[in-house]
Design a protein around this motif. Sequence first.
Motif, PDB file in Angstrom:
ATOM      1  N   GLU A   6       0.755  -1.198   0.085  1.00 47.00           N
ATOM      2  CA  GLU A   6      -0.001   0.108  -0.069  1.00 47.00           C
ATOM      3  C   GLU A   6       0.833   1.204   0.000  1.00 47.00           C
ATOM      4  OE1 GLU A   6      -0.214  -2.494   2.427  1.00 47.00           O
ATOM      5  OE2 GLU A   6      -2.075  -3.253   2.215  1.00 47.00           O
ATOM      6  N   THR A   7       1.871   1.062   0.648  1.00 50.65           N
ATOM      7  CA  THR A   7       2.798   2.350   0.707  1.00 50.65           C
ATOM      8  C   THR A   7       3.988   2.467  -0.273  1.00 50.65           C
ATOM      9  OG1 THR A   7       4.111   1.444   2.474  1.00 50.65           O
ATOM     10  CG2 THR A   7       2.152   2.697   3.081  1.00 50.65           C
ATOM     11  N   GLY A   8       4.372   1.603  -0.830  1.00 51.85           N
ATOM     12  CA  GLY A   8       5.521   1.713  -1.643  1.00 51.85           C
ATOM     13  C   GLY A   8       5.624   0.335  -2.668  1.00 51.85           C
ATOM     14  N   MET A  34       1.577   7.630 -10.272  1.00 53.16           N
ATOM     15  CA  MET A  34       1.785   7.910  -8.927  1.00 53.16           C
ATOM     16  C   MET A  34       3.301   8.534  -8.793  1.00 53.16           C
ATOM     17  SD  MET A  34      -0.447   5.187  -7.384  1.00 53.16           S
ATOM     18  CE  MET A  34       0.730   5.572  -5.820  1.00 53.16           C
ATOM     19  N   VAL A  35       3.120   9.446  -7.797  1.00 54.77           N
ATOM     20  CA  VAL A  35       4.669   9.942  -7.352  1.00 54.77           C
ATOM     21  C   VAL A  35       5.040   8.960  -6.362  1.00 54.77           C
ATOM     22  CG1 VAL A  35       5.686  11.960  -6.569  1.00 54.77           C
ATOM     23  CG2 VAL A  35       3.684  12.331  -8.159  1.00 54.77           C
ATOM     24  N   ARG A  51       3.733   8.688  -2.366  1.00 55.19           N
ATOM     25  CA  ARG A  51       3.349   9.825  -1.552  1.00 55.19           C
ATOM     26  C   ARG A  51       1.816   9.582  -1.313  1.00 55.19           C
ATOM     27  NH1 ARG A  51       6.304  15.209  -4.251  1.00 55.19           N
ATOM     28  NH2 ARG A  51       8.340  14.387  -3.847  1.00 55.19           N
ATOM     29  N   GLN A  52       0.818   9.035  -1.920  1.00 57.70           N
ATOM     30  CA  GLN A  52      -0.528   8.713  -1.639  1.00 57.70           C
ATOM     31  C   GLN A  52      -0.470   7.172  -1.506  1.00 57.70           C
ATOM     32  OE1 GLN A  52      -2.736  10.796  -0.838  1.00 57.70           O
ATOM     33  NE2 GLN A  52      -1.337  12.402  -0.929  1.00 57.70           N
ATOM     34  N   PRO A  53      -0.809   6.563  -0.247  1.00 51.64           N
ATOM     35  CA  PRO A  53      -0.850   4.966  -0.386  1.00 51.64           C
ATOM     36  C   PRO A  53      -2.004   4.530  -1.331  1.00 51.64           C
ATOM     37  CG  PRO A  53      -1.062   6.181   1.805  1.00 51.64           C
ATOM     38  CD  PRO A  53      -1.133   7.309   1.143  1.00 51.64           C
ATOM     39  N   LEU A  54      -1.910   3.262  -1.664  1.00 51.44           N
ATOM     40  CA  LEU A  54      -2.724   2.645  -2.500  1.00 51.44           C
ATOM     41  C   LEU A  54      -4.093   2.170  -1.671  1.00 51.44           C
ATOM     42  CD1 LEU A  54      -0.527   0.176  -4.633  1.00 51.44           C
ATOM     43  CD2 LEU A  54      -1.081   2.551  -5.161  1.00 51.44           C
TER      44      LEU A  54
END
Length: 80
Positions: A6-8, A34-35, A51-54
Amino acid sequence: MVEFSETGCRVRDHTMACEEGDMFHLVLEDVGPMVADVRWTYGAFIGASFRQPLTALVMEHLHTRLDQPLQMRMAQMMNR
């Protein structure tokens, strides 16, 4: 992309020249751009945080898509 959460993600790319602290845009299949910020590099591997979690819905969609053979995914992308 070798793996993701979710985060990277962890990316394997022999052509990207980046270092910790860099930012790049990543286009995920059917999700869009995504950034991501580079957190670490090791040879051809890059660890990045989004920068924005999935969202849970996006995670489910990506897992479903990645279970399909690469050739099928590429053909679907080319037919859009």
